[in-house]
Design an enzyme around this catalytic site. Structure first.
Site, PDB file in Angstrom:
ATOM      1  CE  LYS A 189      -0.814  11.581   0.737  1.00  0.00           C
ATOM      2  NZ  LYS A 189      -2.207  11.487   1.422  1.00  0.00           N
ATOM      3  CD  GLU A 265      -3.352  -3.472  -5.083  1.00  0.00           C
ATOM      4  OE1 GLU A 265      -4.349  -3.208  -5.666  1.00  0.00           O
ATOM      5  OE2 GLU A 265      -3.275  -3.503  -3.899  1.00  0.00           O
ATOM      6  CB  CYS A 300      -7.410  -3.631  -3.313  1.00  0.00           C
ATOM      7  SG  CYS A 300      -6.069  -4.912  -2.502  1.00  0.00           S
ATOM      8  CD  GLU A 399     -11.544  -1.059  -5.900  1.00  0.00           C
ATOM      9  OE1 GLU A 399     -11.125   0.203  -6.117  1.00  0.00           O
ATOM     10  OE2 GLU A 399     -10.886  -1.938  -5.103  1.00  0.00           O
TER      11      GLU A 399
HETATM   12  P1  NAP Z   1      -7.305   7.380  -3.354  1.00  0.00           P
HETATM   13  O1  NAP Z   1      -7.841   8.755  -3.325  1.00  0.00           O
HETATM   14  O2  NAP Z   1      -6.688   6.736  -4.830  1.00  0.00           O
HETATM   15  O3  NAP Z   1      -5.987   7.536  -2.286  1.00  0.00           O
HETATM   16  C1  NAP Z   1      -4.897   6.693  -2.478  1.00  0.00           C
HETATM   17  C2  NAP Z   1      -3.673   7.575  -1.849  1.00  0.00           C
HETATM   18  O4  NAP Z   1      -3.479   8.647  -2.855  1.00  0.00           O
HETATM   19  C3  NAP Z   1      -4.127   8.409  -0.661  1.00  0.00           C
HETATM   20  O5  NAP Z   1      -2.785   8.665   0.173  1.00  0.00           O
HETATM   21  C4  NAP Z   1      -4.517   9.699  -1.093  1.00  0.00           C
HETATM   22  O6  NAP Z   1      -4.436  10.780  -0.283  1.00  0.00           O
HETATM   23  C5  NAP Z   1      -3.726   9.971  -2.476  1.00  0.00           C
HETATM   24  N1  NAP Z   1      -4.327  11.039  -3.397  1.00  0.00           N
HETATM   25  C6  NAP Z   1      -5.391  11.366  -3.284  1.00  0.00           C
HETATM   26  N2  NAP Z   1      -5.544  12.367  -4.158  1.00  0.00           N
HETATM   27  C7  NAP Z   1      -4.349  12.313  -4.749  1.00  0.00           C
HETATM   28  C8  NAP Z   1      -3.797  13.365  -5.779  1.00  0.00           C
HETATM   29  N3  NAP Z   1      -4.795  14.124  -6.622  1.00  0.00           N
HETATM   30  N4  NAP Z   1      -2.462  13.421  -6.166  1.00  0.00           N
HETATM   31  C9  NAP Z   1      -1.786  12.542  -5.416  1.00  0.00           C
HETATM   32  N5  NAP Z   1      -2.171  11.669  -4.426  1.00  0.00           N
HETATM   33  C10 NAP Z   1      -3.434  11.522  -4.340  1.00  0.00           C
HETATM   34  O7  NAP Z   1      -8.107   6.304  -2.645  1.00  0.00           O
HETATM   35  P2  NAP Z   1      -9.050   6.772  -1.401  1.00  0.00           P
HETATM   36  O8  NAP Z   1      -9.956   8.095  -1.683  1.00  0.00           O
HETATM   37  O9  NAP Z   1      -8.553   6.587  -0.248  1.00  0.00           O
HETATM   38  O10 NAP Z   1     -10.416   5.885  -1.778  1.00  0.00           O
HETATM   39  C11 NAP Z   1     -11.064   6.045  -2.910  1.00  0.00           C
HETATM   40  C12 NAP Z   1     -11.455   4.654  -3.662  1.00  0.00           C
HETATM   41  O11 NAP Z   1     -10.348   4.266  -3.850  1.00  0.00           O
HETATM   42  C13 NAP Z   1     -12.149   3.722  -2.434  1.00  0.00           C
HETATM   43  O12 NAP Z   1     -13.413   3.828  -2.443  1.00  0.00           O
HETATM   44  C14 NAP Z   1     -11.733   2.436  -3.656  1.00  0.00           C
HETATM   45  O13 NAP Z   1     -12.591   2.202  -4.571  1.00  0.00           O
HETATM   46  C15 NAP Z   1     -10.283   2.871  -3.893  1.00  0.00           C
HETATM   47  N6  NAP Z   1      -9.318   2.226  -2.936  1.00  0.00           N
HETATM   48  C16 NAP Z   1      -8.702   1.189  -3.398  1.00  0.00           C
HETATM   49  C17 NAP Z   1      -7.587   0.653  -2.419  1.00  0.00           C
HETATM   50  C18 NAP Z   1      -6.911  -0.614  -2.962  1.00  0.00           C
HETATM   51  O14 NAP Z   1      -6.214  -1.164  -2.046  1.00  0.00           O
HETATM   52  N7  NAP Z   1      -6.715  -0.821  -4.265  1.00  0.00           N
HETATM   53  C19 NAP Z   1      -7.443   1.269  -1.336  1.00  0.00           C
HETATM   54  C20 NAP Z   1      -8.085   2.106  -0.995  1.00  0.00           C
HETATM   55  C21 NAP Z   1      -9.199   2.834  -1.819  1.00  0.00           C
HETATM   56  P3  NAP Z   1      -5.472  11.266   0.648  1.00  0.00           P
HETATM   57  O15 NAP Z   1      -6.069  10.105   1.448  1.00  0.00           O
HETATM   58  O16 NAP Z   1      -5.195  12.349   1.386  1.00  0.00           O
HETATM   59  O17 NAP Z   1      -6.641  11.573  -0.544  1.00  0.00           O
END
Ligand code: NAP
Ligand code: MG
Length: 497
Positions: A189, A265, A300, A399
């Site tokens: 996904k 992670e 990250c 973050e």
């Molecule tokens: P995120 O919301 O945690 O998304 C990561 C994954 O989870 C995506 O595939 C996302 O799908 C999915 N997801 C989102 N909401 C979900 C839910 N309610 N139930 C199940 N799966 C769900 O991260 P993001 O929105 O891409 O970024 C938000 C913040 O996360 C960033 O600003 C950053 O601080 C952090 N981040 C961290 C990393 C890392 O490597 N640790 C990477 C990216 C982001 P969708 O894309 O469709 O929402």
């Protein structure tokens, strides 16, 4: 490397696949719904992508389960799985330019990085786990002379990879590599901002001879496709990379459903500690600059907190600032560009909100802090530095996931270690000092999955990557990653019977 003109020409005629891949077939979402994937370099629509919901996820899970139970993949000998995965890696490599272009168009990262970093590392990851899997032995337990007990790894079954948008193909490979090598069926996904390389990756896996259902791809929104995966009673394991907020939600989904294994992670707030006796201030400055500005700061383990001894702060900051013009944002398709566009308008807004917050909290904005290249309609944000940050400010604790460096000054080195550990995260940390005993003492005291001494972001697929505390648990990369996707079975035999 193709020229800027060539990349622009190719991007004008590219026609990315935009459907889900379930059991070897490209399909629309059952509901017919789609979502837009946008090029953040110009804010324009790239394509409309199948928006999978729980019905589509259920189809994907049934397909993956069927493939797993029939054994067309898991019962192949490790040597045969190795062959197929090496072919898969080779085909990824043969399609490197196309994959790099898709990645850059979808998330705005510089084409040189996509082509020279993301895609080769993805290829290396798949080949490394392919090469490893027929060299991994199981165990015989030390038992009494009348017994015989083996301890063997078995694939878990249906493994889902839920991944973010910052390194889309690479994160997919970090999960899929070890999961596929050990015989699981994988459901991928991708993040809604970056579905394109995931879909193409699924197609390439099929071309390489992985049986249908071995790698299904379900693009969609987190609250729909992601949640459906988390709650599905027949998904055995989820490898997740993303925010802590959603990581915690996966733990809840697991508790509400079938106790599926969850590996998280969830990012970091990596400190780079620079002692007054650090070896080479020019080298440190370069590592600080790239450590926070590489990939637009959307990393990250980005070195987002600089903890520096007061006596060298001014000199170090001058040297870090000298890097700013060299890393200023440009068109991601230009091979000369070092910093591309921020992934989405939402992420840009999030960064801008943190800039306002930092100012309100009393930090001093030294450079950057404003949107740039607005005339392109793209989402660009320059290298930014906040000085006079206190470690308890939100900009130092949360973050930001953008190119924003927070500078915190310390008087005593012992304080620096305390400050370094005072966050909810523990993904990575670095320490810069000439004193090797001090370096090792510090490395031991730092609560982080990776510690760099007099360096930053050294990496190879052969070392584990993952966090302490709320950076998550479980490790990507290295042979330790294989264990995440396997159950351990003990088998007893009574030799007297
Ligand atoms: P995120 O919301 O945690 O998304 C990561 C994954 O989870 C995506 O595939 C996302 O799908 C999915 N997801 C989102 N909401 C979900 C839910 N309610 N139930 C199940 N799966 C769900 O991260 P993001 O929105 O891409 O970024 C938000 C913040 O996360 C960033 O600003 C950053 O601080 C952090 N981040 C961290 C990393 C890392 O490597 N640790 C990477 C990216 C982001 P969708 O894309 O469709 O929402
Ligand atoms: Mg996009």
């Amino acid at each position: 490397m193709p020229s800027y003109e060539e990349w622009k020409n190719r991007s004008a005629s590219i026609n990315p696949r935009n459907q889900a891949l379930i059991h070897g077939e490209f399909v629309d979402a059952v509901s017919g719904a789609t979502f837009d994937t946008i090029n953040p370099a110009n804010g324009r629509l790239l394509t409309k992508v199948a928006c999978c919901n729980s019905e589509d996820v259920d189809r994907a899970v049934r397909s993956s389960r069927q493939t797993f139970e029939e054994g067309g993949w898991k019962y192949r000998s490790p040597k045969d799985r190795k062959r197929s995965l090496l072919k898969f890696a080779k085909r990824l490599s043969e399609n490197a330019e196309e994959l790099a272009l898709l990645e850059t168009l979808d998330v705005g990262k510089p084409i040189a990085d996509s082509l020279n970093v993301d895609i080769p590392l993805s290829v290396e990851c798949i080949s490394w786990f392919a090469e490893a899997i027929d060299k991994l032995y199981d165990e015989v337990a030390p038992t009494d002379r009348n017994s015989f007990a083996t301890i063997t790894r078995e694939p878990m079954g249906v493994v889902a990879a839920v991944i973010p948008w910052n390194f889309p193909l690479l994160m997919a490979c970090w999960k899929a590599g070890p999961a596929l090598a050990s015989g699981n069926s994988v459901i991928l996904k991708p993040a809604e901002q970056s579905p394109l390389t995931a879909i193409r990756m699924g197609e390439i896996a099929l071309e390489a001879g992985l049986p249908p259902g071995t790698l299904n791809v379900v693009p969609g929104l987190g609250e729909m496709a992601g949640q459906a995966i988390g709650l599905h009673p027949d998904v055995d394991c989820v490898g997740f990379t993303g925010s802590g907020e959603i990581g915690k939600r996966f733990l809840q989904y697991s508790g509400q459903s079938n106790m599926k294994r969850i590996w998280l992670e969830c990012g970091g707030k990596t400190p780079q500690i620079v002692a007054a006796d650090c070896p080479d201030l020019d080298k440190v400055a370069e590592a600080i600059a790239w450590g926070i500005w590489y990939n637009q700061g959307e990393v990250c383990n980005a070195g987002s907190r600089l903890l520096v001894d007061r006596s060298i702060k001014e000199e170090l900051l001058d040297k870090v600032m000298a890097w700013v013009p060299k890393i200023s944002p440009g068109d991601p398709l230009d091979p000369e560009t070092k910093m591309g566009a921020i992934v989405s308008s939402e992420q840009l807004t999030r960064i801008l909100n943190y800039i306002e917050l930092g100012k309100k909290e009393g930090a001093k904005l030294l450079i950057g802090g404003k949107r740039v290249r607005e005339e392109t309609q793209g989402y660009y944000f320059p290298p930014t530095i906040f000085d006079e940050v206190r470690n308890d400010m939100r900009i130092a604790q949360e973050e930001i996931f953008g190119p924003v460096l927070c500078v915190i000054t310390f008087e005593s080195f012992e304080d620096a270690i305390l400050l370094a550990n005072q966050t909810p995260f523990g993904l990575a940390a670095s320490v810069w000092t000439k004193d090797i005993s001090k370096a090792h003492r510090t490395a031991r005291a730092l609560r982080a999955g990776t510690v760099y001494i007099n360096s930053f972001d050294q990496a190879t697929i052969a070392v584990p990557f993952g966090g302490y505390k709320q950076s998550g648990f479980g490790r990507d990369k290295s042979l330790h990653a294989v264990d995440k996707f396997c159950e351990l079975k003990t088998t007893w035999l009574d030799l007297r019977s």
